[in-house]
Write an enzyme that holds these catalytic residues in place. Structure first.
Site, short mmCIF file in Angstrom:
data_model
loop_
_atom_site.label_atom_id
_atom_site.label_comp_id
_atom_site.label_asym_id
_atom_site.label_seq_id
_atom_site.Cartn_x
_atom_site.Cartn_y
_atom_site.Cartn_z
N LYS A 83 -21.89 76.21 14.33
CA LYS A 83 -21.33 75.71 15.59
C LYS A 83 -19.82 75.60 15.42
CE LYS A 83 -23.04 72.38 18.90
NZ LYS A 83 -23.33 70.95 19.05
C1 E4P Z 1 -24.76 69.96 21.83
O1 E4P Z 1 -24.63 71.05 21.35
C2 E4P Z 1 -23.63 69.07 22.20
O2 E4P Z 1 -22.89 68.72 21.07
C3 E4P Z 1 -24.16 67.86 22.90
O3 E4P Z 1 -25.07 68.29 23.91
C4 E4P Z 1 -23.09 66.95 23.48
O4 E4P Z 1 -23.71 65.95 24.23
P1 E4P Z 1 -22.91 64.65 24.75
O5 E4P Z 1 -21.85 65.10 25.69
O6 E4P Z 1 -23.96 63.81 25.40
O7 E4P Z 1 -22.32 64.00 23.51
#
Ligand code: E4P
Length: 228
Positions: A83
């Protein structure tokens, strides 16, 4: 639309993987920071449980650092997807990592232009954050619709991943807009599971069946016969 689970909690993945609905998982530094234990162990366990792409995020601000962290994270498990946060450096790292065969989830994407750049750098998944757009009064559905349009109509290989899902309505929006994947917190997956009419209907079926005690005997016999 495929479902990934968005979590750093192995117990949540254990529970929900058993439903048979998950194709992958996403973690991020904030989610992992809430958990006890070593991040590598957590990522390995989650990847085993979902048996599909499992995002683990790099944190270096430099291209070289991202590439090195990405390579190292990939050694944890065959399902690790690197990621990479969106930035000029992130795009360069994405190109380098995908050229060597890594799957990359480009994260923190908030506009169609960013999505286009991420896809052009070879990102496997492009993560658009719905909840965080809504938090700043930007219509996440509109942005997501434009991202789906830009990536799908140009026949790019990247998959649109709806992230930062906060409630079941986000799921309906993401699915109806044609997103390829949504990554969903356990809380929202539970909200999707439950409906009062389902609970009420199941209780009524059970009650009616039990009103005919001989039916239980008949079904038990049928099951035993089938088992041989
Ligand atoms: C997933 O890949 C993201 O990091 C996550 O969905 C972020 O979610 P949030 O905005 O609720 O922290």
């Amino acid at each position: 639309m495929e479902l990934f689970i968005d979590t750093g909690a192995v117990s949540e993945v254990e529970e929900i993987a058993a439903w048979g609905v998950l194709s992958g998982a996403t973690t991020n530094p904030s989610l992992l920071a809430k958990e006890d234990g070593e991040p590598g162990d957590i990522i390995r366990k989650i990847a085993d449980l979902v048996d599909g792409p499992t995002s683990a995020e790099v944190v270096s601000p430099t291209v070289e650092g991202m590439i090195e962290e990405g390579r190292a994270l990939r050694t944890l498990h065959e399902h690790v997807t690197v990621k990479v946060p969106f930035s000029a450096e992130g795009l360069a790292a994405t190109r380098a990592l995908t050229d060597e065969g890594a799957m990359v989830n480009m994260t923190l994407v908030f506009s169609p232009n960013q999505a286009l750049l991420a896809a052009s750098a070879g990102a496997t998944f492009v993560s658009c954050f719905m909840g965080r757009l809504d938090d700043v009064s930007v219509d996440s559905a509109k942005v997501l619709e434009e991202i789906v349009d830009v990536l799908h109509s140009r026949d790019l290989d990247s998959k649109v991943l709806a992230a930062s899902i906060r409630h079941p309505e986000h799921m309906v929006t993401a699915a109806s807009l044609g997103c390829d994947i949504a990554t969903v917190p356990a809380k929202v997956l539970h909200q999707m599971l439950n409906h009062p009419l389902t609970t009420e209907g199941a209780a009524k079926f059970e009650e009616d069946w039990k009103s005919r005690p001989e039916f239980a005997e008949w079904l038990g016999g049928l099951v035993a016969k089938n088992k041989g």
